[in-house]
Design a protein around this motif. Structure first.
Motif, PDB file in Angstrom:
ATOM      1  N   ASP A 236      63.508  39.239  10.249  1.00 10.42           N
ATOM      2  CA  ASP A 236      62.918  39.466  11.387  1.00 10.42           C
ATOM      3  C   ASP A 236      63.622  40.498  12.344  1.00 10.42           C
ATOM      4  OD1 ASP A 236      61.329  37.493  10.668  1.00 10.42           O
ATOM      5  OD2 ASP A 236      61.445  36.071  12.200  1.00 10.42           O
TER       6      ASP A 236
ATOM      7  N   GLU B  95      62.720  44.120  13.714  1.00 11.55           N
ATOM      8  CA  GLU B  95      62.880  44.502  15.173  1.00 11.55           C
ATOM      9  C   GLU B  95      63.853  45.826  15.072  1.00 11.55           C
ATOM     10  OE1 GLU B  95      64.343  42.694  19.559  1.00 11.55           O
ATOM     11  OE2 GLU B  95      64.196  41.448  17.806  1.00 11.55           O
TER      12      GLU B  95
ATOM     13  N   THR C 205      61.792  48.919  14.012  1.00 13.74           N
ATOM     14  CA  THR C 205      60.732  49.159  15.074  1.00 13.74           C
ATOM     15  C   THR C 205      61.186  50.134  16.109  1.00 13.74           C
ATOM     16  OG1 THR C 205      59.444  47.224  14.354  1.00 13.74           O
ATOM     17  CG2 THR C 205      58.713  48.342  16.443  1.00 13.74           C
ATOM     18  N   ASP C 206      62.182  49.536  16.646  1.00 13.62           N
ATOM     19  CA  ASP C 206      62.938  50.342  17.560  1.00 13.62           C
ATOM     20  C   ASP C 206      63.557  51.628  17.166  1.00 13.62           C
ATOM     21  OD1 ASP C 206      62.597  48.081  19.296  1.00 13.62           O
ATOM     22  OD2 ASP C 206      64.643  47.305  19.152  1.00 13.62           O
TER      23      ASP C 206
ATOM     24  N   ASP D 104      53.974  32.924  15.302  1.00 10.28           N
ATOM     25  CA  ASP D 104      55.104  33.853  15.629  1.00 10.28           C
ATOM     26  C   ASP D 104      54.743  35.336  15.134  1.00 10.28           C
ATOM     27  OD1 ASP D 104      55.414  32.667  13.309  1.00 10.28           O
ATOM     28  OD2 ASP D 104      57.580  33.384  13.249  1.00 10.28           O
TER      29      ASP D 104
ATOM     30  N   LEU E 252      52.165  36.929  15.251  1.00 13.08           N
ATOM     31  CA  LEU E 252      51.223  37.762  16.024  1.00 13.08           C
ATOM     32  C   LEU E 252      51.875  38.710  16.638  1.00 13.08           C
ATOM     33  CD1 LEU E 252      49.125  34.778  17.555  1.00 13.08           C
ATOM     34  CD2 LEU E 252      48.045  36.778  15.870  1.00 13.08           C
ATOM     35  N   ASP E 253      53.338  38.820  16.940  1.00 16.37           N
ATOM     36  CA  ASP E 253      53.981  39.896  17.582  1.00 16.37           C
ATOM     37  C   ASP E 253      54.811  40.600  16.649  1.00 16.37           C
ATOM     38  OD1 ASP E 253      52.814  38.945  20.055  1.00 16.37           O
ATOM     39  OD2 ASP E 253      54.131  37.657  20.338  1.00 16.37           O
ATOM     40  N   MET E 254      54.802  40.282  15.522  1.00 22.13           N
ATOM     41  CA  MET E 254      55.553  41.206  14.527  1.00 22.13           C
ATOM     42  C   MET E 254      54.892  42.382  13.730  1.00 22.13           C
ATOM     43  SD  MET E 254      57.320  37.725  12.413  1.00 22.13           S
ATOM     44  CE  MET E 254      58.185  38.779  11.430  1.00 22.13           C
ATOM     45  N   PRO E 255      55.632  43.384  13.986  1.00 22.52           N
ATOM     46  CA  PRO E 255      54.892  44.709  13.436  1.00 22.52           C
ATOM     47  C   PRO E 255      55.058  45.032  11.834  1.00 22.52           C
ATOM     48  CG  PRO E 255      57.065  45.104  14.559  1.00 22.52           C
ATOM     49  CD  PRO E 255      57.009  43.663  14.679  1.00 22.52           C
TER      50      PRO E 255
END
Length: 199
Positions: A74, A78, A81-82, A100, A102-105
């Motif tokens: 996870d 993140e 993605t950044d 959880d 739902l907010d993971m790209p």
């Protein structure tokens, strides 16, 4: 780190670059073996190594375990993605998904244990998605480059830094699309056949 370099089943020498990240070495190596013939696959066994590999090497598709000792999958997701990671990410994990996610790209989510054909199908699907996304980016950049090339003399183009940047970008995108798609040459020919200069 382990690497396999087989040909795709269609006989193409171009394959997506896949990175498998799992702290269980035997699992990561098994996934790499299952992808034999479909991709150029490398394995790393922790999140730090994954981030370093992506920083230094082209990666089209990342198979990422969620449950790893620091940084976790996870957290790797993140950070990537950044950083604006330009590939596709498939979470491959024994963790049952909850709200959880739902907010993971991520781009796909596979629950262990995995059958050989499922992991191959997921990677091949992401290859096609990324290939067509890359093709769209190429066409957008190339149409700009082509009209400038037709309208401006070579000496002005050669001395313009932004034009040189778009030339490098179009070449990079074309190479990636060619690596990912089975028959992009026909699409390139159709695009090149369009008259953008008018009559």
């Amino acid at each position: 780190m382990d690497s396999t370099n087989p040909e795709r089943p269609d006989g193409s020498e171009n394959r997506p670059n896949v990175l498998v990240v799992d702290d269980e070495r035997e699992v990561a190596d098994a996934y790499a073996l299952r992808l034999k013939g479909l991709s150029d696959t490398e394995t790393v066994y922790d999140g730090e190594s994954a981030l370093a590999h992506v920083e230094e090497n082209p990666v089209d598709i990342l198979l990422l375990d969620r449950h790893m000792p620091g940084p976790s999958g996870d957290e790797v997701l993140e950070v990537l993605t950044d950083r604006g990671f330009g590939g596709r990410i498939i979470m491959v994990t024994a963790i049952d998904p909850g709200f959880d996610v739902l907010d993971m790209p991520f781009d796909d989510y596979l629950c262990k244990p995995l059958e050989r054909e499922d992991i191959r199908a997921a990677v091949d699907q992401q290859r096609l998605v990324l290939g067509y996304e890359t093709l769209g980016d190429y066409f957008a950049a190339e149409s700009t480059r082509a009209i400038l090339r037709s309208e401006l003399p070579a000496d002005r183009r050669d001395s313009h830094s932004e034009y040189q940047a778009i030339e490098r970008r179009t070449e990079r995108l074309k190479r990636r699309a060619t690596r990912l798609l089975d028959d992009p040459e026909r699409l390139f020919e159709v695009f090149d056949g369009i008259d953008r200069e008018g009559r």
